[in-house]
Design a protein around this motif. Structure first.
Motif, PDB file in Angstrom:
ATOM      1  N   ILE A 119       0.865  -1.173   0.000  1.00 21.68           N
ATOM      2  CA  ILE A 119       0.000   0.000   0.000  1.00 21.68           C
ATOM      3  C   ILE A 119       0.904   1.226   0.000  1.00 21.68           C
ATOM      4  CG2 ILE A 119      -1.715   1.312   1.291  1.00 21.68           C
ATOM      5  CD1 ILE A 119      -2.535  -1.508   2.495  1.00 21.68           C
ATOM      6  N   VAL A 121       1.000   5.161   0.341  1.00 13.92           N
ATOM      7  CA  VAL A 121       0.180   6.254   0.863  1.00 13.92           C
ATOM      8  C   VAL A 121       0.674   7.579   0.295  1.00 13.92           C
ATOM      9  CG1 VAL A 121      -0.659   7.400   2.938  1.00 13.92           C
ATOM     10  CG2 VAL A 121      -0.217   4.924   2.980  1.00 13.92           C
ATOM     11  N   ILE A 167      -1.536  -1.063  -4.067  1.00 18.85           N
ATOM     12  CA  ILE A 167      -2.713  -0.208  -3.986  1.00 18.85           C
ATOM     13  C   ILE A 167      -2.213   1.184  -3.604  1.00 18.85           C
ATOM     14  CG2 ILE A 167      -4.841   0.307  -2.722  1.00 18.85           C
ATOM     15  CD1 ILE A 167      -5.146  -2.720  -2.241  1.00 18.85           C
ATOM     16  N   TYR A 168      -2.587   2.178  -4.393  1.00 18.83           N
ATOM     17  CA  TYR A 168      -2.233   3.560  -4.092  1.00 18.83           C
ATOM     18  C   TYR A 168      -3.419   4.201  -3.392  1.00 18.83           C
ATOM     19  CZ  TYR A 168       1.770   2.881  -7.114  1.00 18.83           C
ATOM     20  OH  TYR A 168       2.938   2.420  -7.649  1.00 18.83           O
ATOM     21  N   VAL A 169      -3.160   4.861  -2.285  1.00 19.23           N
ATOM     22  CA  VAL A 169      -4.235   5.478  -1.518  1.00 19.23           C
ATOM     23  C   VAL A 169      -3.877   6.938  -1.233  1.00 19.23           C
ATOM     24  CG1 VAL A 169      -3.294   4.666   0.692  1.00 19.23           C
ATOM     25  CG2 VAL A 169      -5.690   5.257   0.529  1.00 19.23           C
ATOM     26  N   ASP A 170      -4.851   7.817  -1.431  1.00 17.94           N
ATOM     27  CA  ASP A 170      -4.671   9.228  -1.073  1.00 17.94           C
ATOM     28  C   ASP A 170      -5.172   9.422   0.345  1.00 17.94           C
ATOM     29  OD1 ASP A 170      -3.539  10.251  -3.449  1.00 17.94           O
ATOM     30  OD2 ASP A 170      -5.499  10.138  -4.411  1.00 17.94           O
ATOM     31  N   ASN A 171      -4.326   9.973   1.186  1.00 20.38           N
ATOM     32  CA  ASN A 171      -4.646  10.144   2.602  1.00 20.38           C
ATOM     33  C   ASN A 171      -5.020  11.591   2.920  1.00 20.38           C
ATOM     34  OD1 ASN A 171      -5.000   9.396   5.248  1.00 20.38           O
ATOM     35  ND2 ASN A 171      -2.836   9.554   5.777  1.00 20.38           N
ATOM     36  N   VAL A 178     -10.739   7.014   4.750  1.00 18.86           N
ATOM     37  CA  VAL A 178      -9.638   6.505   3.929  1.00 18.86           C
ATOM     38  C   VAL A 178      -9.401   5.029   4.229  1.00 18.86           C
ATOM     39  CG1 VAL A 178      -7.125   6.644   3.552  1.00 18.86           C
ATOM     40  CG2 VAL A 178      -8.498   8.740   3.624  1.00 18.86           C
ATOM     41  N   GLU A 181     -12.258   2.672   2.939  1.00 21.49           N
ATOM     42  CA  GLU A 181     -12.145   2.471   1.490  1.00 21.49           C
ATOM     43  C   GLU A 181     -10.952   1.578   1.157  1.00 21.49           C
ATOM     44  OE1 GLU A 181     -12.145   6.292  -0.472  1.00 21.49           O
ATOM     45  OE2 GLU A 181     -14.097   6.822   0.394  1.00 21.49           O
ATOM     46  N   LEU A 182      -9.853   1.779   1.860  1.00 21.29           N
ATOM     47  CA  LEU A 182      -8.668   0.954   1.650  1.00 21.29           C
ATOM     48  C   LEU A 182      -8.945  -0.500   2.021  1.00 21.29           C
ATOM     49  CD1 LEU A 182      -5.720   0.522   0.961  1.00 21.29           C
ATOM     50  CD2 LEU A 182      -5.129   1.375   3.247  1.00 21.29           C
ATOM     51  N   LYS A 185     -10.610  -2.257  -0.709  1.00 24.00           N
ATOM     52  CA  LYS A 185      -9.683  -2.576  -1.800  1.00 24.00           C
ATOM     53  C   LYS A 185      -8.803  -3.777  -1.439  1.00 24.00           C
ATOM     54  CE  LYS A 185      -9.426   2.081  -3.719  1.00 24.00           C
ATOM     55  NZ  LYS A 185      -8.549   3.241  -3.971  1.00 24.00           N
TER      56      LYS A 185
END
Length: 193
Positions: A119, A121, A167-171, A178, A181-182, A185
């Protein structure tokens, strides 16, 4: 399953890992360097100035230690292991600093656990800086204030992270939102495996 959580310092990797661990009751949560590595500040402020290789080996040994620890003490094949920082972070940091090091999970004949999922972030730079100022910056944090070095870090992450297993996640949003939703995924990724 080994799930590595990575990103620039101050992006929220630890906060996200803590929340995931809370949601996933049977999971494990670790960091590199782990609590057994007590002299991190000394390594970053003193040893690094004298010997970049010694500094690299300190962080590399912390990854080897955690991999061996997990193999011996955790049910990682049936439960999630959330790991904040891992080999990719050590490699990225040192490559951005000019060292020639590959992302190789075989260290002197010792096969490290490879992440099943990573992941990454993301966080807007202004917000990352605000968080860093609130918690206090250490030597390595201050280095990432340099726009060119920070860009090198991000390029190295992009080169090294496997797009099929990342997995790219915007924090930038509410942490609970967040993480929820993560978690969806992650569950989708696990169901595809």
């Amino acid at each position: 399953m080994l799930i590595v959580i990575t990103g620039l310092d101050g992006s929220g990797t630890s906060s996200i890992a803590n929340k995931l661990n809370e949601l996933d009751k049977d999971s494990y949560l670790f960091r590199t360097p782990s609590k057994e590595y007590t002299e991190r500040k000394f390594m970053d402020e003193v040893i690094m100035k004298e010997s970049g290789v010694a500094h690299l080996l300190y962080y590399l040994s912390s990854v080897v230690f955690m991999s061996d620890y997990i193999k011996k003490h955790c049910d990682y094949k049936n439960k999630n292991v959330y790991m904040v920082r891992y080999l990719v972070d050590t490699v990225v940091s040192n490559r951005a600093s000019g060292f020639s090091i590959d992302l190789d999970y075989n260290i002197y004949g010792n096969q490290l656990l490879e992440p099943d999922l990573t992941i990454f972030v993301n966080l807007r730079e202004e917000e990352r800086q605000r968080r860093m100022l609130m918690r206090g910056k250490d030597t390595l944090d201050e280095k990432l204030d340099d726009n060119l070095l920070r860009a090198k870090f991000l390029r190295e992450y992009k080169k090294l992270l496997d797009s099929e297993k990342t997995i790219y996640v915007d924090n930038d949003d509410d942490l609970d939102k967040v993480v929820m939703e993560l978690k969806k995924k992650i569950d989708e990724y696990m169901n595809k495996k």
